[in-house]
Design an enzyme around this catalytic site. Structure first.
Site, PDB file in Angstrom:
ATOM      1  N   HIS A   5      -9.175  -4.106  -1.476  1.00 21.23           N
ATOM      2  CA  HIS A   5      -8.151  -3.340  -0.750  1.00 21.23           C
ATOM      3  C   HIS A   5      -8.484  -1.840  -0.777  1.00 21.23           C
ATOM      4  CE1 HIS A   5      -3.800  -2.305   0.279  1.00 21.23           C
ATOM      5  NE2 HIS A   5      -4.276  -1.163  -0.174  1.00 21.23           N
ATOM      6  N   GLU A   6      -8.833  -1.348  -1.973  1.00 20.13           N
ATOM      7  CA  GLU A   6      -9.127   0.089  -2.095  1.00 20.13           C
ATOM      8  C   GLU A   6     -10.407   0.451  -1.345  1.00 20.13           C
ATOM      9  OE1 GLU A   6      -6.732   1.719  -2.969  1.00 20.13           O
ATOM     10  OE2 GLU A   6      -5.636   0.184  -4.057  1.00 20.13           O
ATOM     11  N   CYS A  27       0.858  -1.194   0.000  1.00 20.87           N
ATOM     12  CA  CYS A  27       0.000   0.000   0.000  1.00 20.87           C
ATOM     13  C   CYS A  27       0.889   1.238   0.000  1.00 20.87           C
ATOM     14  CB  CYS A  27      -0.881  -0.021   1.246  1.00 20.87           C
ATOM     15  SG  CYS A  27      -2.031   1.352   1.361  1.00 20.87           S
ATOM     16  N   HIS A  54     -10.050   1.148   2.307  1.00 26.92           N
ATOM     17  CA  HIS A  54      -9.590   2.496   2.684  1.00 26.92           C
ATOM     18  C   HIS A  54     -10.777   3.407   3.005  1.00 26.92           C
ATOM     19  CE1 HIS A  54      -5.234   2.488   2.030  1.00 26.92           C
ATOM     20  NE2 HIS A  54      -5.396   1.818   0.907  1.00 26.92           N
TER      21      HIS A  54
HETATM   22 NI    NI Z   1      -3.785   0.888   0.000  1.00 30.84          NI
END
Ligand code: NI
Length: 176
Positions: free
Chosen positions: A144-145, A102, A148
């Site tokens: 994953h995004e 990341c 966030h």
């Molecule tokens: Ni990330």
């Protein structure tokens, strides 16, 4: 062209919950300018995806896409996709383990388990609704995004802290 600085883990903004973008605002100059900055920053960092909170903007916008990646040679390319207000639905119980990194944790990688098959839905940069089924790396990057947007960085998803460390020191063969 506006490459934005990427926040690093420890910055409280990265732990916040981002807010949805109103449909009426999707084509606004403000949102379009955020999307442009995210694209420029992603391009500069040469990653697979980016989420708005990583540049300090607490809005539900992610961008992802990649050509054949050196790191993930088996993966087929995914066109650059803007996804506003993403909703992710796992399509099976199957989970995959894979190494993730990341921009917020430069040099670090960890082994993260995620659903293998998902559907993601949301709006593109033109405000059009999209619904896509994804698997493997494609599904992983989107998850994953989207994490966030809920203030979750990948270390929180590592089940065994032994599989977290600097990318030049890890033994990538080990898995537990
Ligand atoms: Ni990330």
């Amino acid at each position: 062209m506006a490459i934005k600085p990427v926040l690093k883990m420890g910055n409280p903004l990265l732990n916040q919950i981002a807010t949805p973008v109103a449909i009426a605002d999707m084509l606004s100059p403000e949102i379009q300018s955020i999307i442009k900055d995210m694209k420029d920053t992603l391009d500069d960092q040469q990653g697979l995806g980016i989420a708005a909170p990583q540049i300090g903007i607490l809005k539900n916008i992610i961008i992802f896409g990649y050509e054949n990646s050196l790191r993930y040679q088996e993966a087929t390319s995914v066109p650059l996709t803007v996804l506003i207000n993403p909703v992710i639905t796992p399509l099976s119980e199957e989970m995959d383990d894979a190494w993730e990194g990341c921009f917020c944790l430069p040099g670090l990688r960890g082994l993260v388990s995620r659903p293998t098959y998902i559907r993601y839905e949301g709006y593109n940069e033109k405000g059009a609704f999209i619904s896509v089924e994804a698997k493997g790396l494609h599904a992983r990057v989107v998850q994953h995004e989207a994490d966030h947007l809920n203030g979750i960085l990948f270390p929180k998803r590592i089940k065994n802290i032994q599989y977290f460390g600097f990318e030049d020191s890890l033994d990538y063969q080990m898995k537990g």
